[in-house]
Design an enzyme around this catalytic site. Structure first.
Site, PDB file in Angstrom:
ATOM      1  N   CYS A  54       7.487 -13.654 -10.908  1.00  0.00           N
ATOM      2  CA  CYS A  54       6.493 -12.708 -11.453  1.00  0.00           C
ATOM      3  C   CYS A  54       5.118 -12.946 -10.828  1.00  0.00           C
ATOM      4  O   CYS A  54       4.359 -12.001 -10.591  1.00  0.00           O
ATOM      5  CB  CYS A  54       6.389 -12.849 -12.978  1.00  0.00           C
ATOM      6  SG  CYS A  54       7.845 -12.249 -13.858  1.00  0.00           S
ATOM      7  N   LEU A  89      13.665 -14.576 -14.618  1.00  0.00           N
ATOM      8  CA  LEU A  89      13.149 -15.130 -13.358  1.00  0.00           C
ATOM      9  C   LEU A  89      11.631 -15.240 -13.526  1.00  0.00           C
ATOM     10  O   LEU A  89      10.876 -14.356 -13.128  1.00  0.00           O
ATOM     11  CB  LEU A  89      13.530 -14.241 -12.176  1.00  0.00           C
ATOM     12  CG  LEU A  89      14.975 -14.393 -11.686  1.00  0.00           C
ATOM     13  CD1 LEU A  89      15.206 -13.589 -10.411  1.00  0.00           C
ATOM     14  CD2 LEU A  89      15.346 -15.854 -11.449  1.00  0.00           C
ATOM     15  N   HIS A  90      11.223 -16.368 -14.136  1.00  0.00           N
ATOM     16  CA  HIS A  90       9.811 -16.551 -14.500  1.00  0.00           C
ATOM     17  C   HIS A  90       8.875 -16.488 -13.285  1.00  0.00           C
ATOM     18  O   HIS A  90       7.954 -15.687 -13.212  1.00  0.00           O
ATOM     19  CB  HIS A  90       9.600 -17.928 -15.138  1.00  0.00           C
ATOM     20  CG  HIS A  90      10.478 -18.257 -16.295  1.00  0.00           C
ATOM     21  ND1 HIS A  90      10.230 -17.798 -17.556  1.00  0.00           N
ATOM     22  CD2 HIS A  90      11.592 -19.023 -16.384  1.00  0.00           C
ATOM     23  CE1 HIS A  90      11.147 -18.278 -18.385  1.00  0.00           C
ATOM     24  NE2 HIS A  90      11.983 -19.023 -17.703  1.00  0.00           N
ATOM     25  N   ASP A  91       9.080 -17.446 -12.368  1.00  0.00           N
ATOM     26  CA  ASP A  91       8.065 -17.698 -11.347  1.00  0.00           C
ATOM     27  C   ASP A  91       7.888 -16.566 -10.329  1.00  0.00           C
ATOM     28  O   ASP A  91       6.757 -16.352  -9.848  1.00  0.00           O
ATOM     29  CB  ASP A  91       8.361 -19.023 -10.634  1.00  0.00           C
ATOM     30  CG  ASP A  91       8.238 -20.217 -11.577  1.00  0.00           C
ATOM     31  OD1 ASP A  91       7.530 -20.092 -12.600  1.00  0.00           O
ATOM     32  OD2 ASP A  91       8.839 -21.260 -11.303  1.00  0.00           O
ATOM     33  N   THR A 122       7.764 -12.889 -18.792  1.00  0.00           N
ATOM     34  CA  THR A 122       8.904 -13.348 -17.973  1.00  0.00           C
ATOM     35  C   THR A 122      10.226 -13.161 -18.718  1.00  0.00           C
ATOM     36  O   THR A 122      11.264 -12.987 -18.086  1.00  0.00           O
ATOM     37  CB  THR A 122       8.737 -14.812 -17.505  1.00  0.00           C
ATOM     38  OG1 THR A 122       8.828 -15.697 -18.626  1.00  0.00           O
ATOM     39  CG2 THR A 122       7.428 -15.021 -16.781  1.00  0.00           C
TER      40      THR A 122
END
Ligand code: BDR
Ligand code: CA
Length: 315
Positions: free
Chosen positions: A248, A244-246, A198
């Site tokens: 992914c 933008l972690h989530d 991420t």
């Protein structure tokens, strides 16, 4: 013949990056059928995460999406939140009106259990974007659901990037390590999006402007959320933008060819206060412990942002 959309439950603690992930899923009905969104305490307390999830569904123009409130604290440890990253509401940045769509009456854990019992075996994928409390509580309360889960694709953990909330641990796993231990030990096929990947999904000025230039309300909100969310990581890491972690997790379900990883063993530290919540990933295969996760390490960031922008543009 076109494939049926994959049935998913999004378990989440919005969070600006969770919000973008939810928008991506709701914008992709050909690939994904969102059976429900389950809120958990994490970035901010449950009263805000369930409300934020409804704000995002309304923004997507999908107020019929079912949103459930779940656990308001981790299984064992006290709740740790992240207002320092996400702001007081969890979705700081743009002005937002309160949602008018209802919160479902059932508890999120009951919804997860009932759905997995009702749907065909191996047809439902769980997508946790926050602490794993709701998922682990469902597994503990109803172990019969475990072999019925098709896959769990989650955001959490880190190996080469080590920690973001402590020197050793990533936020989602740190907040509820006991829950993470249950999920990682469940035997369900796991795909893990750790900070290692991420932190390569970084916003840039051009990527944020592409959202704004869509000229739509969802495009403007995503741009303003990422503008807000950026400042923390840019100060902390000196990076060009924010991860933008989530999203992914959702992008992987739409197009797994964006990502690369390894099947490895991942164990969760639950004993040592110093390294609590660390995801000990056997990346180099130095133990004989069996692989329990596809641990993702790389992505094609340009194609990832192109997908995000194109899909947000559909809303
Ligand atoms: C994770 O923690 C939260 O702050 C984000 O929403 C993401 O799920 C990153 O460590
Ligand atoms: Ca999250």
């Amino acid at each position: 013949m076109t494939a049926q959309p994959r049935k998913i439950i999004i378990d989440t603690d919005p969070g600006q990056d969770d919000a973008v992930a939810i928008l991506l899923a709701l914008a992709s009905p050909d690939e994904l059928e969102v059976l429900g969104i389950t809120a958990v305490a994490g970035n901010v307390p449950l009263a805000l995460t369930q409300k934020n999830a409804r704000i995002v569904c309304e923004l997507a123009g999908k107020p019929q999406t079912r949103v459930f409130a779940g656990c308001d604290k981790p299984m064992v440890r006290p709740l740790v939140t992240a207002e320092n990253v996400h702001g007081k509401t969890g979705l700081d940045g743009p002005q937002m009106a309160d949602p008018t769509m209802p919160l479902q009456e059932a508890h999120a854990v009951d919804f997860i259990i009932d759905t997995l019992r009702r749907e065909a075996p191996h047809s439902v994928t769980l997508c946790p974007l926050g602490p794993l409390t709701n998922i682990a509580t469902a597994m503990q309360r109803a172990p019969d659901i475990i072999p019925r889960i098709r896959q769990i694709v989650l955001m959490g953990g880190a190996y080469f990037e080590v920690g973001n909330v402590t020197p050793a641990a990533e936020f989602n796993i740190y907040v509820d390590p006991q829950a993470a231990q249950i999920v990682f030990g469940s035997g369900v096929p796991l795909v893990v999006m750790p900070l290692d990947v991420t932190h390569k999904a970084l916003t840039t000025r051009a990527r944020i402007e592409a959202f704004r230039n869509l000229g739509t309300e969802p495009g403007r909100m995503v741009a303003e959320w990422t503008d807000f969310f950026e400042r923390f990581d840019m100060q902390k890491y000196g990076s060009e933008g924010a991860p933008l972690h989530d999203p992914c997790v959702i992008a992987y379900l739409i197009d797994p060819s964006l990502f690369e990883g390894r099947h490895v063993n991942v164990e969760i530290e639950t004993q040592s206060e110093l390294t609590m919540g660390m995801t000990v990933a056997d990346w180099w295969g130095v133990t004989k412990r069996p692989a329990n996760a596809l641990f993702i390490g790389d992505l094609d960031a340009d194609r990832f942002y192109a997908l995000l922008t194109e899909r947000i543009g559909r809303l």
